[in-house]
Design a protein around this motif. Structure first.
Motif, PDB file in Angstrom:
ATOM      1  N   ALA A 232       0.688  15.394   0.380  1.00 18.58           N
ATOM      2  CA  ALA A 232      -0.650  15.725   0.881  1.00 18.58           C
ATOM      3  C   ALA A 232      -1.579  16.125  -0.269  1.00 18.58           C
ATOM      4  O   ALA A 232      -2.741  15.721  -0.306  1.00 18.58           O
ATOM      5  N   TYR A 233      -1.065  16.905  -1.222  1.00 20.81           N
ATOM      6  CA  TYR A 233      -1.902  17.252  -2.384  1.00 20.81           C
ATOM      7  C   TYR A 233      -2.197  15.999  -3.225  1.00 20.81           C
ATOM      8  O   TYR A 233      -3.267  15.883  -3.815  1.00 20.81           O
ATOM      9  N   ALA A 234      -1.280  15.044  -3.246  1.00 19.61           N
ATOM     10  CA  ALA A 234      -1.547  13.777  -3.950  1.00 19.61           C
ATOM     11  C   ALA A 234      -2.682  13.013  -3.249  1.00 19.61           C
ATOM     12  O   ALA A 234      -3.524  12.410  -3.913  1.00 19.61           O
ATOM     13  N   VAL A 235      -2.721  13.056  -1.927  1.00 20.40           N
ATOM     14  CA  VAL A 235      -3.819  12.419  -1.173  1.00 20.40           C
ATOM     15  C   VAL A 235      -5.133  13.124  -1.502  1.00 20.40           C
ATOM     16  O   VAL A 235      -6.156  12.479  -1.775  1.00 20.40           O
ATOM     17  N   GLN A 236      -5.097  14.454  -1.520  1.00 18.23           N
ATOM     18  CA  GLN A 236      -6.298  15.232  -1.872  1.00 18.23           C
ATOM     19  C   GLN A 236      -6.776  14.876  -3.290  1.00 18.23           C
ATOM     20  O   GLN A 236      -7.982  14.702  -3.530  1.00 18.23           O
ATOM     21  N   ASP A 237      -5.846  14.755  -4.234  1.00 14.66           N
ATOM     22  CA  ASP A 237      -6.199  14.375  -5.615  1.00 14.66           C
ATOM     23  C   ASP A 237      -6.849  12.987  -5.630  1.00 14.66           C
ATOM     24  O   ASP A 237      -7.835  12.756  -6.334  1.00 14.66           O
ATOM     25  N   GLU A 238      -6.290  12.063  -4.847  1.00 10.56           N
ATOM     26  CA  GLU A 238      -6.809  10.689  -4.797  1.00 10.56           C
ATOM     27  C   GLU A 238      -8.242  10.683  -4.224  1.00 10.56           C
ATOM     28  O   GLU A 238      -9.139  10.036  -4.767  1.00 10.56           O
TER      29      GLU A 238
ATOM     30  N   ARG B 276       3.385   9.683  10.592  1.00  7.54           N
ATOM     31  CA  ARG B 276       4.058   9.753   9.273  1.00  7.54           C
ATOM     32  C   ARG B 276       4.732  11.114   9.114  1.00  7.54           C
ATOM     33  O   ARG B 276       4.328  11.917   8.267  1.00  7.54           O
ATOM     34  N   PRO B 277       5.745  11.398   9.920  1.00  6.57           N
ATOM     35  CA  PRO B 277       6.381  12.726   9.862  1.00  6.57           C
ATOM     36  C   PRO B 277       6.986  13.028   8.492  1.00  6.57           C
ATOM     37  O   PRO B 277       7.267  14.183   8.191  1.00  6.57           O
ATOM     38  N   GLU B 278       7.134  11.994   7.664  1.00 10.20           N
ATOM     39  CA  GLU B 278       7.740  12.192   6.342  1.00 10.20           C
ATOM     40  C   GLU B 278       6.754  12.752   5.323  1.00 10.20           C
ATOM     41  O   GLU B 278       7.140  13.120   4.214  1.00 10.20           O
ATOM     42  N   LEU B 279       5.464  12.843   5.680  1.00 15.47           N
ATOM     43  CA  LEU B 279       4.427  13.317   4.732  1.00 15.47           C
ATOM     44  C   LEU B 279       4.697  14.776   4.343  1.00 15.47           C
ATOM     45  O   LEU B 279       4.636  15.674   5.176  1.00 15.47           O
ATOM     46  N   THR B 280       5.003  15.009   3.061  1.00 10.17           N
ATOM     47  CA  THR B 280       5.279  16.368   2.594  1.00 10.17           C
ATOM     48  C   THR B 280       3.993  17.023   2.092  1.00 10.17           C
ATOM     49  O   THR B 280       2.967  16.354   1.911  1.00 10.17           O
ATOM     50  N   LEU B 281       4.081  18.313   1.817  1.00  2.00           N
ATOM     51  CA  LEU B 281       2.941  19.034   1.251  1.00  2.00           C
ATOM     52  C   LEU B 281       2.586  18.449  -0.123  1.00  2.00           C
ATOM     53  O   LEU B 281       1.409  18.308  -0.469  1.00  2.00           O
ATOM     54  N   ALA B 282       3.595  18.077  -0.894  1.00  2.00           N
ATOM     55  CA  ALA B 282       3.340  17.471  -2.221  1.00  2.00           C
ATOM     56  C   ALA B 282       2.616  16.136  -2.057  1.00  2.00           C
ATOM     57  O   ALA B 282       1.657  15.843  -2.786  1.00  2.00           O
TER      58      ALA B 282
ATOM     59  N   VAL C  50       0.853  -1.199   0.000  1.00  7.75           N
ATOM     60  CA  VAL C  50       0.000   0.000   0.000  1.00  7.75           C
ATOM     61  C   VAL C  50       0.879   1.235   0.000  1.00  7.75           C
ATOM     62  O   VAL C  50       1.805   1.347   0.798  1.00  7.75           O
ATOM     63  N   THR C  51       0.585   2.183  -0.897  1.00  5.02           N
ATOM     64  CA  THR C  51       1.375   3.416  -0.935  1.00  5.02           C
ATOM     65  C   THR C  51       0.918   4.360   0.174  1.00  5.02           C
ATOM     66  O   THR C  51      -0.180   4.205   0.729  1.00  5.02           O
ATOM     67  N   LEU C  52       1.755   5.343   0.451  1.00  2.89           N
ATOM     68  CA  LEU C  52       1.433   6.364   1.460  1.00  2.89           C
ATOM     69  C   LEU C  52       0.131   7.074   1.064  1.00  2.89           C
ATOM     70  O   LEU C  52      -0.739   7.329   1.907  1.00  2.89           O
ATOM     71  N   THR C  53      -0.004   7.395  -0.235  1.00  3.11           N
ATOM     72  CA  THR C  53      -1.200   8.101  -0.715  1.00  3.11           C
ATOM     73  C   THR C  53      -2.460   7.283  -0.452  1.00  3.11           C
ATOM     74  O   THR C  53      -3.448   7.798   0.092  1.00  3.11           O
TER      75      THR C  53
ATOM     76  N   ASP D 242      -7.415   6.194   2.415  1.00  2.00           N
ATOM     77  CA  ASP D 242      -8.299   5.205   3.059  1.00  2.00           C
ATOM     78  C   ASP D 242      -8.699   5.669   4.466  1.00  2.00           C
ATOM     79  O   ASP D 242      -9.858   5.619   4.853  1.00  2.00           O
ATOM     80  N   LEU D 243      -7.699   6.133   5.214  1.00  2.00           N
ATOM     81  CA  LEU D 243      -7.938   6.574   6.592  1.00  2.00           C
ATOM     82  C   LEU D 243      -8.926   7.748   6.633  1.00  2.00           C
ATOM     83  O   LEU D 243      -9.874   7.753   7.427  1.00  2.00           O
ATOM     84  N   LEU D 244      -8.670   8.738   5.775  1.00  2.00           N
ATOM     85  CA  LEU D 244      -9.521   9.932   5.776  1.00  2.00           C
ATOM     86  C   LEU D 244     -10.930   9.611   5.303  1.00  2.00           C
ATOM     87  O   LEU D 244     -11.906  10.161   5.830  1.00  2.00           O
ATOM     88  N   GLU D 245     -11.060   8.698   4.352  1.00  2.00           N
ATOM     89  CA  GLU D 245     -12.376   8.302   3.862  1.00  2.00           C
ATOM     90  C   GLU D 245     -13.182   7.634   4.974  1.00  2.00           C
ATOM     91  O   GLU D 245     -14.358   7.941   5.180  1.00  2.00           O
ATOM     92  N   ALA D 246     -12.532   6.746   5.712  1.00  2.00           N
ATOM     93  CA  ALA D 246     -13.214   6.036   6.809  1.00  2.00           C
ATOM     94  C   ALA D 246     -13.604   7.020   7.912  1.00  2.00           C
ATOM     95  O   ALA D 246     -14.699   6.940   8.480  1.00  2.00           O
TER      96      ALA D 246
END
Ligand code: OOG
Ligand code: MG
Length: 258
Positions: A36-42, A28-34, A1-4, A9-13
């Motif tokens: 995060a926008y990929a998660v928003q796109d997903e 996940r301290p490694e989560l960058t702004l880029a 499973v990718t970070l995105t 999945d977590l936010l949807e639930a």
């Protein structure tokens, strides 16, 4: 499973169950702004696949009042969906939400596509068909609204509902930086601001959005509504409460918690 995928999945639930979670960046301290926008796109793609439609965008954390309240000083953006439009004055069932808050905003109805780089305030005003006032009902998926810029971007900037005001005004008729707003809860004045609160001018915030989207190969599309960001700190929306924002020139807009 990718970070995105994992974050989406977590936010949807979390949204489905109306139960707040810890900030994504805690584990996940490694989560960058880029990222995060990929998660928003997903999450956007998933909602579109489920039949919802993007009708615009929203700026977040564009005013000092909001930045101070949330403890995050970076302006960000999210998507607006057709399913989130709520009729002014009508009761909003807060039971489906986690901890809703309301904030007054100036809203742009865009007549032309705009993509950075180099988009200016003047470009935005030329591309705008009309402006109106609005209320945004936010509902962070994070406990106590505790988040970093990356967290809030992944969470589509706490988006929940939007309410549009009563009239559309061509922007050339106004100096939007001077449009004042009074925010009242149950008839009591709780905050005041002017349009200049968002990055000096609401159209400046929209220009920044066009430039950020352009940098990601995206654009403000013709026909979109753009919420330019909360002008005051957000106030809680509780059952039985009535929140009204009255603007110079743009009329007033309200929502009731039920
Ligand atoms: C993030 C959303 C910010 C605004 O207008 O500043 C926002 C939040 O405050 O939870 O929509
Ligand atoms: Mg907002």
């Amino acid at each position: 499973v990718t970070l995105t995928t994992e974050c989406a999945d977590l936010l949807e639930a979390t949204r489905r169950h109306s139960l707040a979670i810890a900030p994504l960046t805690e584990a996940r301290p490694e989560l960058t702004l880029a990222d995060a926008y990929a998660v928003q796109d997903e999450l956007t793609a998933r909602r579109e696949a489920a039949g919802d439609r993007v009708i615009g965008a929203k700026l977040g954390l564009t005013s000092v009042a909001k930045q101070a309240q949330m403890g995050v000083a970076d302006p960000v953006y999210g998507r607006l969906f057709a399913s989130t439009l709520h009729a002014a004055g009508s009761p909003l069932a807060i039971g489906r939400l986690i901890h809703p808050r309301v904030e007054p905003e100036i809203v742009f109805a865009m007549g032309e596509r705009l993509a950075g780089p180099g988009v200016t305030t003047a470009d935005v005003l030329r591309a705008t068909t009309a402006v109106c006032c609005g209320l945004e009902v936010i509902d962070s998926r994070f406990a106590d609204y505790s988040f970093t810029a990356a967290d809030v971007v992944a969470d589509n900037t706490s988006e929940a509902k939007v309410v549009l005001g009563p009239r559309m005004v061509p922007p050339a008729q106004l100096d939007l930086s001077l449009v004042g707003v009074l925010l009242e809860v149950d008839g009591e004045l709780v905050a005041t601001a002017a349009g200049a609160a968002t990055l000096g001018h609401p159209a400046e915030a929209v220009a920044a959005l066009a430039n950020w989207l352009g940098a990601r190969g995206q654009a403000i599309e013709a026909g979109w509504l753009v919420f330019s960001g909360g002008l005051t700190a957000a106030v809680p929306l509780v059952a039985g409460s009535h929140v009204t924002a009255t603007f110079g020139h743009l009329g007033s807009v309200d929502v009731r918690g039920s």
